[in-house]
Design an enzyme around this catalytic site. Sequence first.
Site, PDB file in Angstrom:
ATOM      1  N   LYS A 179       0.846  -1.213   0.000  1.00 60.22           N
ATOM      2  CA  LYS A 179       0.000   0.000   0.000  1.00 60.22           C
ATOM      3  C   LYS A 179       0.870   1.247   0.000  1.00 60.22           C
ATOM      4  CE  LYS A 179      -4.594  -0.838   1.457  1.00 60.22           C
ATOM      5  NZ  LYS A 179      -5.043  -1.756   2.493  1.00 60.22           N
ATOM      6  N   ARG A 180       1.943   1.196   0.798  1.00 59.87           N
ATOM      7  CA  ARG A 180       2.810   2.375   0.902  1.00 59.87           C
ATOM      8  C   ARG A 180       3.464   2.714  -0.447  1.00 59.87           C
ATOM      9  NH1 ARG A 180       7.438   1.453   4.485  1.00 59.87           N
ATOM     10  NH2 ARG A 180       8.616   2.030   2.640  1.00 59.87           N
TER      11      ARG A 180
END
Length: 493
Positions: free
Chosen positions: A257-258
């Site tokens: 996600k990052r």
Amino acid sequence: MSIKPARTRIAPSPTGHMHLGTARVALYDYLLAKKTGGQFILRIEDTDLKRTVPGAEQEIMDGLRWLGLQYDEGPDVGGPYGPYRQTERREIYQQHAKILVDNGHAYPCFCTPERLDKVRQEQMKNKENPHYDGTCRNLDPDDAAKRIANGEAYTIRFKMPQEGVTVAHDHLRGDITTENKQLNDQVILKTDGLPTYHLAAIVDDHEMQITHVMRGSEWLGTFPLHVNIVRAFGWEEPTWIHLSVFLKPSGKGKMSKREAAQAMKDGYSIFIKDMQDLGFTPEGVLNWSALMGWGVAEDDVMTVEQMIERFTIDSLTPSPAAINFQKLDHFNATHIRLLTTEDLAARLKPYFTREGLAVKDDVLLKIIPLIRERLTTLDDCISFGAFFFKDEVTPNPEELIAKGLDASQSAEIARRAYEILAAQPDLSHERCEPPMRAYVEESGFNTNQVFGILRVAVTGQKVSPPLFESMEIIGREVCLRRIQNAVAILEKL
Ligand code: GLU
């Protein structure tokens, strides 16, 4: 030899934003269907109600249409094998679960979530892989029927073979052999009467006469279960194709996600809707994703028609593909150059409008040849072309001062440019360029200085499409006003 028409399907779960993985499977499905004169189907796998996200289904349908991958059958277009949304097919799964129970391939399981949780904890403590311990596998069918009649909650589990091996054949990977003792009795129908993916997908692929199942390789783990279910029904298996996985740009592991958030900051995304907003074209996205998992030359520029022409499932590859956004830029820019002027104009217009600019269609058509070669993404049209649609530009005073000159010398140049251009009846580039070049010669200033000031004055920016062509499009009156404004700014410095 005639080719049998393929029926392929994309079967996304509406649990979040539509991503690159779904687009790529859909593309290959589409190519195979078109190549063989078959059908491409959209099926919404929404049986995990807790994970369903409102709007996600619409995003998938919009995304497929934006990509140009129109499905022949699907929830909103219908078709002979509908419904195409799994929550509308629950009786079909219940009937099929019953068939499996009746022929001894499945059984009702009354274990409560609490009990299962305890078993799992215990197994983990003993360093075993969590698995169902088989408590209900050998219940007496009459007892089970009584418990069901008494209203006890139950699931249906598939009875996996416990001895021997399961050999499952993947078109790209060959035979995959698994020891049956490593397999687990999975739930195929939940207490709420809805199926799990395992049952629903297998039943639907059969009912919808799917010939080729292409899906992500994350399903390889439960592949033996799926072939056992097909075989328990006595059905013919589709051709199974587990595609390569996408790795993050570094090639080390999957995109987190990052990292996805970081990519977005850099102007990239793995989500289809974002790609559209960021100015990527369907042609660019499709060409780029096509080559991640398809063994054709890496820099092959192809339209969808050319892909259909060349596509075969034998040329797909199982090796993981690292996401390379620079290549996306490359394909996007290349396809932008292949669009007709009218088509590109129609695609750029919303990006200008999004910025609150009033687009004049005739002006837009004229600027396309000037900016086309400069565009990597469609939204680059703002940096290269917004000034065409503004009443006024606001040049940065510092930028109006040419390199090596001061404000008063720059003002002198701007004043002179104004006089030269004001003396012209129109600002066609053929008319303006020669006197301006003559002025450079006689003034002793250099081209960069003179044209630089003129550029910033007229466009409000240091980088722009060709200056004289741009001035011609902007028109005499507006250009002269802008130059006058620049003179005023410079004189105040
Ligand atoms: N619903 C599954 C998913 O979204 C589909 C996998 C398949 O294509 O069978 O991953």
